[in-house]
Structure formats: C-alpha cells, structure tokens
Design an enzyme around this catalytic site. Structure first.
Site, short mmCIF file in Angstrom:
data_model
loop_
_atom_site.label_atom_id
_atom_site.label_comp_id
_atom_site.label_asym_id
_atom_site.label_seq_id
_atom_site.Cartn_x
_atom_site.Cartn_y
_atom_site.Cartn_z
N ASP A 169 -2.28 2.56 -10.31
CA ASP A 169 -3.27 1.53 -10.68
C ASP A 169 -3.60 1.56 -12.16
OD1 ASP A 169 -3.35 0.65 -8.05
OD2 ASP A 169 -4.90 2.09 -7.51
N ASN A 196 1.39 -5.82 -10.29
CA ASN A 196 0.52 -5.47 -9.16
C ASN A 196 -0.82 -6.19 -9.30
OD1 ASN A 196 -0.39 -3.95 -6.86
ND2 ASN A 196 -1.47 -2.55 -8.25
N SER A 203 -7.71 -7.02 -11.16
CA SER A 203 -6.81 -6.95 -12.32
C SER A 203 -5.39 -7.19 -11.87
CB SER A 203 -6.88 -5.56 -12.97
OG SER A 203 -8.20 -5.20 -13.29
N HIS A 212 -4.81 -5.31 -8.32
CA HIS A 212 -5.68 -4.24 -7.86
C HIS A 212 -7.11 -4.78 -7.82
CE1 HIS A 212 -7.04 -0.18 -7.12
NE2 HIS A 212 -7.97 -0.35 -8.04
N MET A 229 0.81 -1.21 0.00
CA MET A 229 0.00 0.00 0.00
C MET A 229 0.85 1.28 0.00
SD MET A 229 -2.81 -1.54 -0.18
CE MET A 229 -4.13 -0.38 0.13
C1 GRF Z 1 -6.02 -7.10 -1.83
O1 GRF Z 1 -7.39 -6.89 -2.02
C2 GRF Z 1 -5.22 -6.38 -2.86
O2 GRF Z 1 -5.78 -6.43 -4.13
C3 GRF Z 1 -5.28 -4.98 -2.32
O3 GRF Z 1 -5.08 -5.14 -0.94
C4 GRF Z 1 -5.55 -6.42 -0.55
C5 GRF Z 1 -4.39 -7.13 0.07
O4 GRF Z 1 -4.74 -8.36 0.58
N1 GRF Z 1 -4.37 -4.09 -2.98
P1 GRF Z 1 -3.61 -9.37 1.05
O5 GRF Z 1 -2.60 -8.60 1.87
O6 GRF Z 1 -2.99 -10.00 -0.16
O7 GRF Z 1 -4.35 -10.37 1.90
#
Ligand code: GRF
Length: 218
Positions: free
Chosen positions: A151, A113, A142, A115, A96
């Site tokens: 993104d 990535n 995606s 998303h 993040m």
């Molecule tokens: C997922 O939904 C990913 O797409 C988003 O954050 C969440 C992370 O989940 N960017 P995790 O840490 O893989 O459980």
C-alpha cells in the site's frame, strides 16, 4: 473517421464483489474510451465479480491462490496468465493478496492499485476503523502505482471524504467506496489516454491536470 490507435489493454484483478471493476468497465463503455478490459482475473473461483464480468462479455480467469504452496509459485502462475493478454496496465481492484517483489518488478510502471485510505496513512486492512480510531477528520482513497512496499507508491489520484460524528466503519466505507468508483475511473481514463507518467523524482505527472485530489463533501 475512426481512431486507428490500438486500444489500451487492461487486465483487472479482483478477489470479491468487484464493484470497482464494474465501475471501470461501465466508464470505458459510457465515455467511449479507447481501452479494453482484456480479462478479469480472480484468486478465488467464488469471487462474485466474476459473474458480472461474464455476463458483460468479459473474459474471466481464476488463478486460485490456495492451489499453490508458496506466494512465489502463485505469483508466477498469475503472471503467466496475465501475460497472455499483454496488458498495458494491470489494475488491482479489491485484489486481496500481498504480491512478491518479483511480481511487482515484472510490472513496474504498469501495476495500479486502489486503497481505501489517504496514503501514506493507514496501509493494510480495516482502514476505515483505523481512521475512526485515529480521530482524523478526513479520510478517502488513493489510486497509486504499486511498489514492493505494501500500500505504497506514486499517487495518481485521491478522494477526500469528511469523517462525520457518529460514523462507524461500515458507514464510512460506504461513502468512501462511492468515491473509489469515481476516482479509479478517472485515473483509468488518464491512463488509457496516455497522459500519465512517472517523473524522475518518483512522483506522478498527468498531462493537462494540475489537481488530482477530489473532495466529496458529505
Ligand atoms: C475496496 O474498498 C478497495 O479499495 C479495497 O477493497 C474493496 C473492494 O471493493 N481494497 P470491490 O471489490 O471493488 O467492490
């Protein structure tokens, strides 16, 4: 006869629970892919996914963004740690942080990535609420190559998930996350197998695969 091709080297970046990282690690193992997660790197020492990674014998590192005064300094330190592992691909899995253009360009064609939306719809945060508020009937995730635009980037694979009447963001997120695990592992399999390329028109090609969208009926 054993395969003498060196394994595809992967570095996975996480910020939290790391369920996508876990799904990828388990798939590599179960499917016997010729790929190896060289390291799991988090930008927070308390990212719970680190514990799972350690318990499963993966090398872990923390590069804490809070210890750096600028985004540039953090990204440079992160790149120094990543580059020790000489990855073929760097997989962002719930990482993040907004990355600088220099960082993205350093890993051009190697940075992937996931998303939780059907890009180019709903970049940014709170994608599930955005989808509900927009009244779209389908949502999803995606897997894409990363460009300097947040993104955004050439799409490797997507899941398509119906939005149901009465869904709230949490319930929709739960169903989309289950598809993330399947779509990201499929994309990683293609990457490890060396089947993914970027065409001159900026779109992705996966050798032997005509359809890279996966429908998950509720
Ligand atoms: C997922 O939904 C990913 O797409 C988003 O954050 C969440 C992370 O989940 N960017 P995790 O840490 O893989 O459980």
């Amino acid at each position: 006869m054993t395969d003498s091709t060196p394994p595809c080297r992967l570095v996975v970046l996480i910020s939290g629970r790391g369920s996508n990282m876990q799904a990828i690690a388990e798939h590599i193992e179960q499917a016997g892919l010729n790929g190896r997660i060289q390291a799991v790197i988090a930008n927070k020492a308390d990212a719970s996914g680190l514990q799972w990674a350690r318990q499963h014998g993966l090398d872990t590192q923390v590069v804490a963004h809070r210890e750096f005064a600028t985004r540039e300094a953090f990204d440079q330190a992160l790149a120094r740690v990543i580059d020790r592992y000489q990855p073929d691909y760097v997989l962002l899995a719930g990482f993040m942080r907004i990355l600088t253009t220099d960082f993205v360009q350093h890993y051009a064609g190697k940075l992937v990535n996931i998303h939780p939306s059907l890009l180019p719809s709903f970049p940014g945060l709170n994608t599930h609420q955005q989808a509900i508020d927009a009244g779209v009937q389908f949502h999803g995730c995606s897997v894409h190559f990363v460009t300097p635009v947040l993104d955004h980037g050439p799409i490797i694979a997507q899941s398509l998930v119906p939005v149901l009447q009465g869904d709230d963001a949490q319930e929709l997120a739960r169903r989309v996350l289950a598809t993330e695990h399947q779509v990201y592992t499929q994309a990683v399999q293609w990457l490890v197998q060396g089947r993914v390329s970027l065409r001159d028109d900026g779109r992705v090609q996966v050798d032997g695969v005509a359809q890279r969208g996966f429908y998950f009926p509720a």
